[in-house]
Design an enzyme around this catalytic site. Structure first.
Site, PDB file in Angstrom:
ATOM      1  N   LYS A 148      -2.205   0.946 -17.049  1.00  0.00           N
ATOM      2  CA  LYS A 148      -3.436   1.398 -16.882  1.00  0.00           C
ATOM      3  C   LYS A 148      -3.884   2.593 -17.948  1.00  0.00           C
ATOM      4  CE  LYS A 148      -7.204   2.521 -13.477  1.00  0.00           C
ATOM      5  NZ  LYS A 148      -7.408   2.675 -12.001  1.00  0.00           N
ATOM      6  N   SER A 161     -10.919   0.285 -10.008  1.00  0.00           N
ATOM      7  CA  SER A 161     -11.155   0.516 -11.242  1.00  0.00           C
ATOM      8  C   SER A 161     -10.004  -0.129 -12.142  1.00  0.00           C
ATOM      9  CB  SER A 161     -11.076   2.081 -11.562  1.00  0.00           C
ATOM     10  OG  SER A 161      -9.871   2.344 -11.142  1.00  0.00           O
ATOM     11  N   SER A 191      -8.473   0.889  -6.139  1.00  0.00           N
ATOM     12  CA  SER A 191      -8.518   0.337  -7.079  1.00  0.00           C
ATOM     13  C   SER A 191      -7.481  -0.278  -7.625  1.00  0.00           C
ATOM     14  CB  SER A 191      -8.589   1.831  -8.205  1.00  0.00           C
ATOM     15  OG  SER A 191     -10.016   2.306  -8.068  1.00  0.00           O
TER      16      SER A 191
END
Lengths: 473, 95, 483
Positions: free
Chosen positions: C76, C151, C175
């Site tokens: 990420k 996210s 997330s």
């Protein structure tokens, strides 16, 4: 009308740790700009702080030395504000649960003998340095970011510039003695903010106070207090109200000016620092630190006077710094002659330090060396005046006193035979002086002794020389 | 809790954000909605409840006072939009 | 061979049998990226050359395949990589290059795995659909018109699309788990303090935690082995015993006590999701688990508390983006304040600004007690809720999300509706406990459904075991999105 001045101080003190409060960067002063930074103290995205053990220890010691209550539980908080000297846009500090609170420091001086209350002592990080004189921009050097500080906040207990200075000096000595800080004021290790208000004498209500920022010396502390007192009295007598504001002292001009422009809402939005866990101190730890606190200077002064018969002035001079005082004590330990040790340190050694603009930490020889030299004088191996030559050489080279005496051939002649030979020769070479002396001109003996000393390169014992001359007239 | 435009302007100023009038209106409305939703918390009596700032029951995480290497200045400054004489450069600060 | 469809453990086995080389594996994934990335849009930076080089080096040295050796992964883009852009999918950090590695990156490097991509996300991890990325939209591999969740949407979609063998995400309020649920992969949010946060660009420090997104539970255990453990750079990282999380995996779970909280099955829960989760409960019953109806009464307050706490912390964490030391700087400004305001207003997207505003407000003078302190007190109540249930249950079972993946653009104009998507995941972050999302079915549109298992702090092995058992009796985890 007669006014009373009400003063409270906030003292920022850099702790004498090797590394910064939250990272391993060095705290060394004076390095090239931005060479002592890392992702943590630069506040780069993603970094996390880890608290330096020594910071907790030093803050606790400072609190104990100032008779504070040490918090069993304290925590770090974030103080949020934007400024280019603050890379994270928050300062990690302590808000509602400081590590130390409710202490006191007693001060004495002409016309006062009182306790100054310590409201709190808390841990925080220093900000970076802004360099303003660079054309059209301001430059940020982050070497100082994250240098550990304690902030000492007092009650509004001081009533004059003199009291404030005496208090500040005492705090400085305390911090030095406990080795919590080097307190190098020229390096900004100790900085004062003054909260000051005035009120009619006899009144018990406080007036509106102003905060004077950024005082870096005792002199500017006192001057700014005098100046601000005058200003406030003038304002009030003009019928104006005092505005609660922050002011900045300009030491060159000897005046302060308002920082009202920067005043805007101080809404720091304190909240618990989520990246750091609480500090929980056990009684055992606190007791250990308490036991480790060295004898503080005002206690030492008493001891020097009582135990060693030193004058108060000498005792105070010797204890002005811990280093000096420790040096003195070690010297005494070796030679067992406090009075002479005191004289040499306050006299000759201090003069040498002054001349070379150095301090006691820079001295190349050990207290034992000085003690040895004093012993040699007391044993009459050298004379006091030769001692001055010896200590100068020790100061310059760091060599041992006996080595210097030997190399330079400075030891005193106590061998009467050898001295007599020189005396007789000098008398033979100076018949006029001998004649004068015989005729009662006492002054002539001085000349003859001088000649003998010169011929013996200062090694002859002057008393013996005197004696021998008289015997051989 | 109905926020006023002044509230939003005050908060924006604290956060160093700026909005035009339309944006202010939208933020005002959205924040009001979210805060209204958060009002739910006031249904609960928390008089005797300790706040939890940390979920972990750990204290005293401390490091030894040891100096570690710092970044080279070049690396420290590598992302700076503006620099001069080895420093981060900002518009003139008057204080 | 379609290596990209295999799990980590299957791939390792093939390499060991010398059926494929390390280079084959990385190449296979890179080709897959080449083929599907245009449609999925889960990646912000591909590290092709570098990853191939690393794979070839392993081949040359003839390194034995085990654990994560040679396995290509996605990271990420809020996890710092030395010398490689780390953007948080924000204009603010578009050109930011960290001079250091996050601890998890160092750990993965040590394990021999190979980073091949930095994955898309909601800007600064704020969002539940990855639509808040300032750079690109990510599409759900199961249906390209749907969001991947967020996210960590890029991290979940890249695993589901076979672009990476596994990925790391971060989970502040769901997330990792929510996008795992939407994309039909396994996602674990470890106990707070289990995985070092050093190098994870902070959103809400007291809630953030890094965790794996994988194709199955065993892979999840393998990745957890590599990334967990104490880190002296993170004061909130906990000293735990080193465990091998793969050693405890078995189908056998007889006698385990599974709590089913009624608050997680009330209005707002999609019927198909509910049905799948109930099927999972039936499976566990058949396997001899004890199902205990239970209650977490403060659940309904979790979302409010979460948005106050996370936004407050974010408002402070994101204050450092001021255009001075790194990141975006506005082009025209008159003075310092103007520089701050323009940089931050232009550099941050709408959702980020909204949360900064909310958080700043909640901490501001006069409101701290009413909002922030109150939220922290409610946090205590929520945590105590879980503590109570865990006295009688080993784990808690629930849906991961109330719905399956929603449409792109469907909720982007209604922040509150978007926030509701996290309703089952935020209580876990608030309490700092671990939870895993595993695929447990599909709705009528063939969109994956996620099952959430919540455990006691530092008992990830129990979660993994219970999750693994489910996989042994079902084959949802074996299905792959067809793109």
């Amino acid at each position: 009308m007669e006014y009373e001045i009400v003063i409270g101080l906030e003292i920022h003190c850099e702790l004498d740790t090797k590394s910064k409060i939250f990272c391993g960067c060095s705290t060394k002063f004076g390095s090239a700009v931005n060479t002592q930074t890392c992702p943590v103290c630069l506040g780069l995205p993603g970094v996390l702080p880890v608290l330096n053990k020594k910071v907790v220890q030093y803050a606790t010691i400072a609190g104990l030395a100032m008779n504070c209550e040490i918090a069993e539980f304290s925590k770090m908080d974030r103080k949020n504000y934007f400024y280019p000297d603050s890379p994270k846009a928050y300062q990690v500090s302590q808000f509602d649960l400081p590590i130390c609170k409710e202490g006191k420091v007693s001060i004495q001086g002409e016309g006062f003998n009182k306790d100054i209350g310590i409201t709190r002592i808390h841990i925080e990080e220093d900000a970076g340095k802004l360099i303003h004189d660079a054309g059209h921009g301001t430059l940020a050097d982050n070497n100082r970011c994250g240098v550990p500080l304690i902030e000492i906040v007092t009650e509004p207990d001081m009533r004059s510039a003199e009291e404030a200075r005496v208090f500040a000096e005492k705090v400085k000595t305390t911090l030095e003695y406990t080795q919590v800080s080097d307190c190098k004021m020229q390096e900004g290790s100790l900085r004062f903010d003054v909260n000051l208000s005035i009120r009619p004498k006899g009144s018990s209500e406080y007036g509106t106070r102003t905060e004077m920022k950024n005082l870096n010396s005792f002199r500017s502390l006192e001057r700014s207090i005098h100046s601000e007192t005058k200003r406030q009295i003038k304002e009030i007598e003009k019928g104006n109200r005092i505005i609660q504001e922050t002011r900045k002292w300009d030491d060159d001009k000897g005046i302060s000016f308002s920082l009202r422009s920067k005043e805007e809402a101080h809404d720091y939005r304190y909240f618990p620092e989520p990246d750091l866990v609480p500090i929980v101190l056990e009684d055992k730890y606190i007791q250990q630190l308490k036991d480790s606190i060295p004898e503080l200077p005002w206690v030492r002064v008493q001891r020097y006077m009582e135990q060693w018969n030193l004058t108060q002035t000498d005792a105070q001079t010797l204890t002005a710094t811990k280093q000096m005082s420790d040096f003195f004590e070690k010297t005494v330990e070796y030679c067992d002659d406090p009075k002479t040790s005191s004289n040499w340190i306050i006299g000759e050694l201090s003069a040498l330090l002054n001349e070379s603009d150095a301090d006691i930490n820079d001295v190349k020889f050990s207290p034992q060396d000085l003690g040895k030299m004093i012993k040699l004088i007391n044993e009459k191996t050298i004379s006091g005046s030769v001692g001055k030559t010896v200590i100068k050489a020790m100061f310059e080279t760091g060599d041992k006193p006996d080595q210097i005496i030997k190399e330079k051939g400075l030891s005193q002649m106590n061998d009467e035979g050898a001295i007599k030979d020189i005396v007789l020769k000098v008398m033979a070479d100076n018949p006029q002086s001998v004649e004068d002396l015989k005729n009662g001109k006492e002054k002539a003996i001085g000349f003859l002794v001088g000649q003998v000393m010169k011929a013996s390169k200062g090694k002859a014992n002057p008393q013996s020389v005197n004696q021998i001359i008289k015997e051989n007239l | 809790m109905k926020l006023s435009i002044e509230d939003v302007v005050y908060v924006a100023d604290l956060a160093r954000l700026e909005f035009n009038d339309d944006e202010l209106k939208i933020y005002c409305e959205q924040l009001t909605n979210i805060l209204d939703y958060a009002e739910k918390l006031n249904e609960l009596d928390t008089t005797n409840t300790q706040p939890t700032a940390h979920v972990l029951p750990i204290n005293n995480v401390l490091r030894e006072d040891i100096v570690l290497p710092s970044l080279d200045r070049e690396k420290a400054l590598q992302n700076a939009p503006s620099q001069e004489n080895g420093c981060f450069k900002v518009p003139k600060v008057i204080d | 061979m379609e290596l990209f469809n295999l799990t980590i453990h299957e791939t390792i086995e093939l390499i060991n049998k010398k059926e494929v080389s390390y280079k084959d594996v990385v190449e296979n994934y890179l080709n897959r990226i080449d083929k599907v990335e245009d449609k999925v849009g889960s990646i912000l930076k591909i590290m092709g050359e570098q990853s191939l080089k690393s794979a070839c080096a392993l081949d040359e040295k003839g390194v034995k395949a085990e654990g994560l050796m040679g396995i290509p992964y996605g990271l990420k883009d809020n996890i710092s990589t030395d010398g490689v852009e780390t953007t948080c999918a924000s204009k603010m950090l578009a050109n930011y290059i960290p001079p250091y590695n996050a601890t998890v990156v160092e750990k993965l490097q040590k394990s021999g795995s190979i980073i091949i991509a930095k994955t898309n996300m909601d800007e600064f991890a704020m969002g539940s659909s990855t639509e808040n990325s300032r750079f690109k939209k990510t599409h759900n591999p199961w249906n390209l018109d749907k969001v991947p969740g967020g996210s960590s949407g890029g991290s979940a979609a890249s695993v589901a699309a076979g672009e990476v063998a596994f990925s790391l995400g971060s989970d502040t309020g769901g997330s990792i788990r929510q996008p795992a649920s939407f994309c039909g992969v396994v996602g674990l949010k470890p106990t707070y303090g289990m995985v070092s946060r050093y190098g994870l660009i902070a959103f809400a420090s007291s809630l953030d935690q890094i965790g794996p997104l994988t194709k199955d539970v065993k892979d999840c255990a393998i990745v957890l082995n590599a990334i967990s453990g104490h880190d002296e750079k993170d004061s909130t990282s906990v000293k735990t015993q080193t465990k091998d999380y793969t050693s405890n995996l078995s189908k056998e779970i007889k006698g385990i006590k599974i709590g089913v909280p009624k608050e997680y099955f009330q209005e707002g829960l999609n019927e198909e999701v509910k049905k799948s989760v109930e099927d999972a409960i039936d499976y566990y019953k058949e396997m001899g688990a004890e199902i205990i109806p239970t209650s977490l009464p403060y659940t309904e307050y979790a979302l409010s508390a979460y948005y106050i706490i996370s936004s407050a912390e974010a408002s402070s964490n994101l204050a450092r983006y001021d255009g001075i030391r790194y990141g975006y700087q506005a082009e025209n400004f008159d003075n310092l304040i103007d520089l701050y305001r323009k940089t931050r207003s232009e550099g941050f997207g709408e959702e980020v600004k909204r949360r900064i505003m909310l958080g700043t407000y909640a901490l501001s003078s006069g409101y701290y007690d009413a909002y922030y302190k109150k939220a922290l007190q409610v946090r205590t109540l929520i945590k105590e809720d879980f503590d109570k249930v865990f006295k009688t249950c080993d784990i808690i079972l629930s849906p991961t999300c109330p719905t399956t993946a929603f449409g792109l653009g469907e909720k982007s104009n209604d922040p509150l509706a978007m926030y509701l998507s996290d309703i089952y995941t935020v209580p876990v972050n608030i309490s700092g406990i671990p939870a895993i999302s595993i695929p447990c079915g599909f709705d009528k549109n063939n969109l994956p459904i996620g099952l959430q298992l919540i455990g006691r702090p530092f008992e990830e092995e129990v979660l993994l075991k219970v999750g693994y058992s489910f996989e042994q009796g079902t084959d949802y985890h074996k299905k792959r999105a067809s793109i």
